[in-house]
Every structure is written in C-alpha cells, then in structure tokens.
Design a protein around this motif. Structure first.
Motif, mmCIF file in Angstrom:
data_model
loop_
_atom_site.group_PDB
_atom_site.id
_atom_site.type_symbol
_atom_site.label_atom_id
_atom_site.label_comp_id
_atom_site.label_asym_id
_atom_site.label_seq_id
_atom_site.Cartn_x
_atom_site.Cartn_y
_atom_site.Cartn_z
ATOM 1 N N MET A 1 0.795 -1.365 0.046
ATOM 2 C CA MET A 1 0.096 -0.085 -0.119
ATOM 3 C C MET A 1 0.870 1.124 0.114
ATOM 4 O O MET A 1 1.611 1.325 0.705
ATOM 5 N N THR A 2 0.669 2.314 -0.828
ATOM 6 C CA THR A 2 1.316 3.468 -0.875
ATOM 7 C C THR A 2 1.276 4.132 0.360
ATOM 8 O O THR A 2 0.027 4.194 1.057
ATOM 9 N N GLN A 3 2.124 5.390 0.414
ATOM 10 C CA GLN A 3 1.721 6.226 1.505
ATOM 11 C C GLN A 3 0.322 6.931 1.358
ATOM 12 O O GLN A 3 -0.243 7.206 2.486
ATOM 13 N N GLN A 4 0.205 7.262 0.217
ATOM 14 C CA GLN A 4 -0.878 7.988 -0.050
ATOM 15 C C GLN A 4 -2.213 7.368 0.116
ATOM 16 O O GLN A 4 -3.408 7.931 0.731
ATOM 17 N N LEU A 5 -2.365 6.096 -0.012
ATOM 18 C CA LEU A 5 -3.569 5.166 0.049
ATOM 19 C C LEU A 5 -3.680 5.252 1.731
ATOM 20 O O LEU A 5 -4.917 4.914 2.189
ATOM 21 N N CYS A 6 -2.489 4.973 2.427
ATOM 22 C CA CYS A 6 -2.575 4.758 3.761
ATOM 23 C C CYS A 6 -3.298 5.934 4.416
ATOM 24 O O CYS A 6 -4.225 5.789 5.308
ATOM 25 N N LEU A 7 -2.871 7.182 4.057
ATOM 26 C CA LEU A 7 -3.346 8.376 4.626
ATOM 27 C C LEU A 7 -4.770 8.577 4.299
ATOM 28 O O LEU A 7 -5.365 8.908 5.110
ATOM 29 N N GLU A 8 -5.240 8.164 2.955
ATOM 30 C CA GLU A 8 -6.510 8.389 2.559
ATOM 31 C C GLU A 8 -7.341 7.218 3.487
ATOM 32 O O GLU A 8 -8.367 7.568 3.786
ATOM 33 N N GLY A 9 -6.858 6.231 3.455
ATOM 34 C CA GLY A 9 -7.568 5.316 4.630
ATOM 35 C C GLY A 9 -7.754 5.680 5.934
ATOM 36 O O GLY A 9 -8.742 5.546 6.585
ATOM 37 N N HIS A 10 -6.514 6.392 6.508
ATOM 38 C CA HIS A 10 -6.903 6.962 7.890
ATOM 39 C C HIS A 10 -8.063 8.164 7.879
ATOM 40 O O HIS A 10 -8.999 8.103 8.646
ATOM 41 N N ARG A 11 -8.188 9.099 6.653
ATOM 42 C CA ARG A 11 -9.001 9.949 6.692
ATOM 43 C C ARG A 11 -10.605 9.234 6.446
ATOM 44 O O ARG A 11 -11.390 9.734 7.312
ATOM 45 N N ILE A 12 -10.601 8.280 5.746
ATOM 46 C CA ILE A 12 -11.845 7.491 5.639
ATOM 47 C C ILE A 12 -12.339 6.895 7.014
ATOM 48 O O ILE A 12 -13.474 7.356 7.408
ATOM 49 N N GLN A 13 -11.476 6.442 7.744
ATOM 50 C CA GLN A 13 -11.634 5.855 9.093
ATOM 51 C C GLN A 13 -12.109 7.061 10.082
ATOM 52 O O GLN A 13 -13.185 7.073 10.948
#
Length: 223
Positions: A1-13
C-alpha cells in the motif's frame, strides 16, 4: 500500500468515526445538529490523520487511536465555530457554506463549540482498550495544546496584533501557538496512545511543529 493510500484510509476511518460519535444522544434543541453541521463539514482532516499515522509508525493499533484522533478534530472544529463569530472574525462562510452562527444563531454556535470542546475529553477518557496511563497522557497533551499555552493563546496574540506591524519573532510565536501547537499535539498523541518512547514522541512532535508552520505560511499567502 502506498503512503498516499494509507493516509486516505486514515481519513476515511476518521470520517466514519465522526459520523457515529454524536449519534443516539438525547435531544437538546438544535445543539447536536449544530455540532454535526460543523464537525461533518469535510476538510482535509490533517490533524486526526496525523494522530492515526503516528500511532501506526510507533507500533500501535490504529483503530484504538480513533477516539483520540476524533477528539483533535472536535477541538479544531470548536475553534473554527468560535473564530467565525461576530465578536471574533465575523465570517459568513466556512468551507463554501454559511458559518455555524449564520445557521443556528450566535448562542447555539457558542454552545456547540463548548460542547465539542468537552466532548473531546469525554471520548478520550471513556473506558476502552487503551491503557489508562496512555489515555491520560494523550488527554494532557491535547489540553496543553488547546488552551492559553497553545491555540487559544495564539488566537489572543492574533487579535492583539491586528492593525500592527509584527516582528518576525512575534509572527513565528503567533503561528507556533495558533496553528502548530494543535498539529504537534495531534502527532504526539498518536505516539502516546501507541506507547511510544520519549524519543519517538519528541521526534513526531518536532516534525509536526514544522509542518504546522509550513501549513500556516501557505494559508497566509493564499489569504
């Protein structure tokens, strides 16, 4: 998982957690509607995402940090509601729609901000999987960053400096308190929830302080 996808996952959570946190409360006039109106108005969610990511990189369980990430966003949202009031910045719009007091009236807007401030500590200190000493440490970090030694103190300096030429040191102190303090606290809280070492907590705090200054400089230029 890229860092950008990881941070977007955090935002959604964070978004999902915020949507649920005020549900099933007893009716109190327009209070909870006013709180949700501003809390769920969107935005980049930089502060809570920092909390979750700093928890992750310090070896913690991200889902356990969600109440602490949400608490940071509650504090940030309350500050925006109060900043927009006629006695402060007197703004009519926030994120492209009417400000809280324009929709619900000044009194309810003040109370919605007050309620978000206290709800932040309610959710952090509620019984849960995070050890009590870690939860207490995170709450202390946020309390110090949000009050007179942090965000509120910075707002006072900002108001006092209106119409005056400020020195570089005065501008840096204002920005450090008004913006960087809460961003730095968000990062350090994530490390504290994860049980990070003192060195880890200090490292993420220093990083986030610089990030906060850069964020405020960009914001001032765009404004």
């Amino acid at each position: 998982m890229t860092q950008q996808l990881c941070l977007e996952g955090h935002r959604i959570q964070v978004e999902e957690w915020l949507k649920q946190c005020l549900r099933d409360r007893e009716p109190r006039g327009d209070l909870y509607d006013a709180m949700e109106y501003s809390l769920l108005a969107g935005g980049k969610r930089i502060r809570p995402v920092l909390t979750l990511e700093c928890c992750r990189i310090c070896g913690g369980e991200v889902t356990q940090a969600l109440p602490f990430a949400g608490a940071v966003e509650m504090i940030h949202t309350y500050s925006l509601i109060h900043d927009d009031l006629p006695c402060m910045d007197d703004d009519d719009l926030r994120r492209g729609r009417p400000t809280n007091h324009k929709v619900y009236g000044e009194a309810t807007a003040v109370l919605a901000g007050d309620a978000l401030l206290t709800a932040a500590f309610e959710v952090m200190l509620a019984p849960g999987p995070v050890p009590a000493e870690r939860a207490l440490a995170a709450a202390e970090i946020l309390a110090q960053a949000a009050g007179g030694r942090g965000m509120v103190g910075g707002q006072v300096l900002d108001m006092a400096g209106e119409g005056h030429a400020l020195s570089l040191n005065e501008v840096e102190e204002l920005q450090r308190l008004k913006t960087s303090a809460l961003i730095a606290a968000a990062a350090e809280m994530g490390s504290a929830v994860a049980g990070g070492t003192r060195e880890q907590r200090e490292a993420v705090r220093r990083y986030a302080e610089k990030l906060g200054l850069a964020f405020q400089i960009q914001d001032d230029i765009l404004d």
